[in-house]
Design an enzyme around this catalytic site. Sequence first.
Site, PDB file in Angstrom:
ATOM      1  N   ARG A  11     100.400  34.318  28.243  1.00 49.25           N
ATOM      2  CA  ARG A  11      99.557  33.703  28.961  1.00 49.25           C
ATOM      3  C   ARG A  11      98.347  33.075  28.070  1.00 49.25           C
ATOM      4  O   ARG A  11      97.741  32.234  28.392  1.00 49.25           O
ATOM      5  CB  ARG A  11      99.165  34.286  30.169  1.00 49.25           C
ATOM      6  CG  ARG A  11      98.292  33.676  31.305  1.00 49.25           C
ATOM      7  CD  ARG A  11      98.271  33.916  32.692  1.00 49.25           C
ATOM      8  NE  ARG A  11      99.424  33.887  33.418  1.00 49.25           N
ATOM      9  CZ  ARG A  11      99.521  32.739  34.609  1.00 49.25           C
ATOM     10  NH1 ARG A  11      98.499  31.773  34.331  1.00 49.25           N
ATOM     11  NH2 ARG A  11     100.620  32.577  35.184  1.00 49.25           N
ATOM     12  N   GLU A  66      92.364  33.869  40.533  1.00 55.65           N
ATOM     13  CA  GLU A  66      92.049  34.334  39.060  1.00 55.65           C
ATOM     14  C   GLU A  66      91.098  33.111  38.404  1.00 55.65           C
ATOM     15  O   GLU A  66      90.203  33.649  37.653  1.00 55.65           O
ATOM     16  CB  GLU A  66      93.114  34.571  38.216  1.00 55.65           C
ATOM     17  CG  GLU A  66      93.857  35.777  38.574  1.00 55.65           C
ATOM     18  CD  GLU A  66      95.226  35.784  37.945  1.00 55.65           C
ATOM     19  OE1 GLU A  66      96.177  35.290  38.406  1.00 55.65           O
ATOM     20  OE2 GLU A  66      95.654  36.482  36.526  1.00 55.65           O
TER      21      GLU A  66
HETATM   22  N1  MTE Z   1      89.617  39.673  44.926  1.00 48.81           N
HETATM   23  C1  MTE Z   1      89.400  40.986  45.556  1.00 48.81           C
HETATM   24  N2  MTE Z   1      88.630  41.010  46.424  1.00 48.81           N
HETATM   25  N3  MTE Z   1      89.944  42.068  45.161  1.00 48.81           N
HETATM   26  C2  MTE Z   1      90.912  41.932  44.186  1.00 48.81           C
HETATM   27  O1  MTE Z   1      91.446  43.067  43.683  1.00 48.81           O
HETATM   28  N4  MTE Z   1      92.348  40.418  42.606  1.00 48.81           N
HETATM   29  C3  MTE Z   1      92.433  39.261  41.856  1.00 48.81           C
HETATM   30  C4  MTE Z   1      92.264  38.109  42.852  1.00 48.81           C
HETATM   31  N5  MTE Z   1      91.041  38.289  43.564  1.00 48.81           N
HETATM   32  C5  MTE Z   1      91.628  40.762  43.516  1.00 48.81           C
HETATM   33  C6  MTE Z   1      90.725  39.660  44.136  1.00 48.81           C
HETATM   34  C7  MTE Z   1      93.612  39.179  41.002  1.00 48.81           C
HETATM   35  S1  MTE Z   1      93.850  39.678  39.483  1.00 48.81           S
HETATM   36  C8  MTE Z   1      94.689  38.511  41.512  1.00 48.81           C
HETATM   37  S2  MTE Z   1      95.918  38.143  40.762  1.00 48.81           S
HETATM   38  C9  MTE Z   1      94.521  37.849  42.899  1.00 48.81           C
HETATM   39  O2  MTE Z   1      93.454  38.178  43.718  1.00 48.81           O
HETATM   40  C10 MTE Z   1      95.792  38.118  43.703  1.00 48.81           C
HETATM   41  O3  MTE Z   1      95.848  37.902  45.049  1.00 48.81           O
HETATM   42  P1  MTE Z   1      96.380  36.369  45.555  1.00 48.81           P
HETATM   43  O4  MTE Z   1      97.450  36.182  44.806  1.00 48.81           O
HETATM   44  O5  MTE Z   1      96.268  36.425  47.098  1.00 48.81           O
HETATM   45  O6  MTE Z   1      95.194  35.426  44.862  1.00 48.81           O
HETATM   46 MO1  MOS Z   2      96.005  39.437  38.755  1.00 52.20          MO
HETATM   47  S1  MOS Z   2      95.897  40.145  36.870  1.00 52.20           S
HETATM   48  O1  MOS Z   2      97.593  38.762  38.255  1.00 52.20           O
HETATM   49  O2  MOS Z   2      96.688  40.777  39.584  1.00 52.20           O
END
Ligand code: MTE
Ligand code: MOS
Length: 765
Positions: free
Chosen positions: A311, A714
Amino acid sequence: MATGDPAPRHDSAHLHVSGRALYADDIPLPANALHAAFGLSSIAHGRIREMDLAPLRRLPGVVAVAAAGDVPGVNNYSSTHHDDPIFAQGVVQYAGQPLFAVAANSYAAARKAARSGRIEYEPLPAILDIRAALAAHSYVLPSAHLVRGRPHEMLPQAARRLRGSLCIGGQDHFYLEGQIAIALPQEDGTILVHSSTQHPTEVQQIVARALGKRSNDVTVQCRRMGGGFGGKETQPALIAAAAAVLSYSTGRPIKLRVDRDDDMLMTGKRHDFLADYEVGFDTEGRVSALTLMLASRCGYSADLSGPVNDRALMHIDNAYYLEHVEVVSHRCKTHTVSNTAFRGFGGPQGMMVIEQILDEIARTLRLDPLDVRGANFYGVDSRNVTHYGQIVEDNVIHKIVDELAGSSCYRERRRALAAWNAGNPVIKRGLALTPVKFGISFTATMFNQAGALLHVYSDGTVLLNHGGTEMGQGLFTKVAQVVAAELGLPLSAIRVSATDTSKVPNTSASAASASSDLNGKAAQVAAQNIRQRLVRYACEAYEVEAHEVRFHDGLVAVGEREISFAELVGRAYQARVSLSSTGFYKTPKIEWNKETMRGRPFFYFAYGAAVSEVAIDTLTGETQLLRVDILHDVGTTLNSAIDLGQIEGGFLQGVGWLTSEELWWNALGELQTHAPSTYKIPTARDWPKQVSVRLLEGEPNRQDTIYRSKAVGEPPLMLALSVFHAIRDAIASLGPEGTLPDLAAPATPETVLRAMRALSPTAPA
Ligand code: MTE
Ligand code: MOS
């Protein structure tokens, strides 16, 4: 279909703020439960000569000790490469590697015993950083190589050229809730595991394998995590497997809550990177050719380093068209903890490199970096194919950057800033606008699938389950909104239950920001199935046509009459209509060839941009973020409150990565920053006084995603690159025009001082 209130609050908000939300640690334990703790390696690399754990078993409160030989099944928690022992065997490969675990009557007794293990090692040479690994050709995986066009032919022909390099630090996830698992033996050799995990299915598979059992013997549940950020994708399997092994040997429930210091020592982090590049460009700053070497510290095992580095390689373009480009990506093996997923998954590191390259081109040509960035943006109809062959079909970066440059008064502030810097010898200011383009989908095509299970009870209430996990990002709320919209119900009618491998099987990790895309669509399918059955029933029962049945606001219009959803459901139940359905979704259009590194790995791209202004104190190297303006693309928002929260949180987490969070290993390979006392994450005080965060309007996702929304988890982290570049800008103001600061990330006060000192002999020594 409208989702009603555009910004309902997080479904657990009232529980979060009142302290009543249940995390794994809050689950009441059975009376015979034991507490566990890990014993960790104290050296980075060595052979285990002797490990006598018998004395530990005699310590007060200790009930059992488990090491490699006590694992009944497979002593490994790697889902892919089989290179992550649960308990080290024969050799240790990093300081902090688990050697054994102790189960005791109390948490304190378990921790005390875990520290009393006497282990004799025969030390072996340790490779600790990227340079050393490159020199030794020490890799966890083969290097990847991608070429497009004729970079080597074009480089010498370029009007201008420059070479450079960049060091980018790693990052600890610092989830507020640490790693934890509770293993509860059930009847007939089955086991229930509560795990704080983004990936319940993987925990299920690895616990089964460690115990020599099958998947249907193991159930894994997770109601919520107190943050995951990628750190709970692969790591929870280790914790859960160790708890399961101890519960197997004792026959008792085991709670394994990892102490914060141990957590930081034991578990993988964001990969730090090193980049060397040579770039050719024209007099307007347009890149004509680029050769780039990326190397990352993967640690002792492969974990997710393959896809993370892929990535990174796929995001070295960020929002820019690179016609002639060569990238080599080395996945370095070191005797440090095995690095893993972290918000952005390598993308941020790749984007850091191209942003530095464009910044240096601009400074070399004495142009505004924004103009050089603009000159390199992907075109809409031409110059729109990425270096890996995907056509950028949804380019909104021009619109975002134009709007944001205007609304943030970028040009005017650029001039004002020059005047400020001319008049202030001590405090210097810097300004930068950086864009984000981030690919959405798992690059491993297989993972782009999801399932949901929806029950409508005969009283008209709805219980939703899906394969995604809740880590604070608001996924459960968004998916519940989809179900509410499809069934014409208020959101309060939908309850979401804990993620559970016995309800929805074979799930992918909640990761790659794709969870609402995937689980939202799967839940939509399930809701539509039930709605269709209810329509069919209403047509028969009330002698109407299908188009005369409409669901809205908890009511069902059936021809002329209107009845409540609950009444229709009650009648349908009596007429023996099935009121439960699964739903399944897989992302269309995507394909990726790992060998040729060509294809369409991403369903679409999410975009954004940020303008940051900083002040740096040239006497101390301290920096302060004064103002940030963000415009971010979430397509048609599913929930603007949650999306804005993700943007703010992601941005600030990125600011932490690039300015204050420094991981520091000593010469022995011991991580010295393993607690909040030495590892500085951002706090509320770091939030700038002047903030504007807006969602891009009028740009629904061009792909058929759930209600035309876009992933948001992200991408906002990478908006923080603007802060790093604003700091670079402030440092550059100390030198003559054309100065290229040598600034590594994170730009801590020491690093900023070092960069200032390197360029101006008058800067404070
Ligand atoms: N937001 C919060 N509050 N806590 C988290 O651990 N993880 C991030 C993001 N936002 C996270 C977060 C990461 S690394 C990812 S991949 C995505 O949330 C995962 O959730 P989603 O696929 O529903 O966006
Ligand atoms: Mo997020 S790094 O893809 O859990």
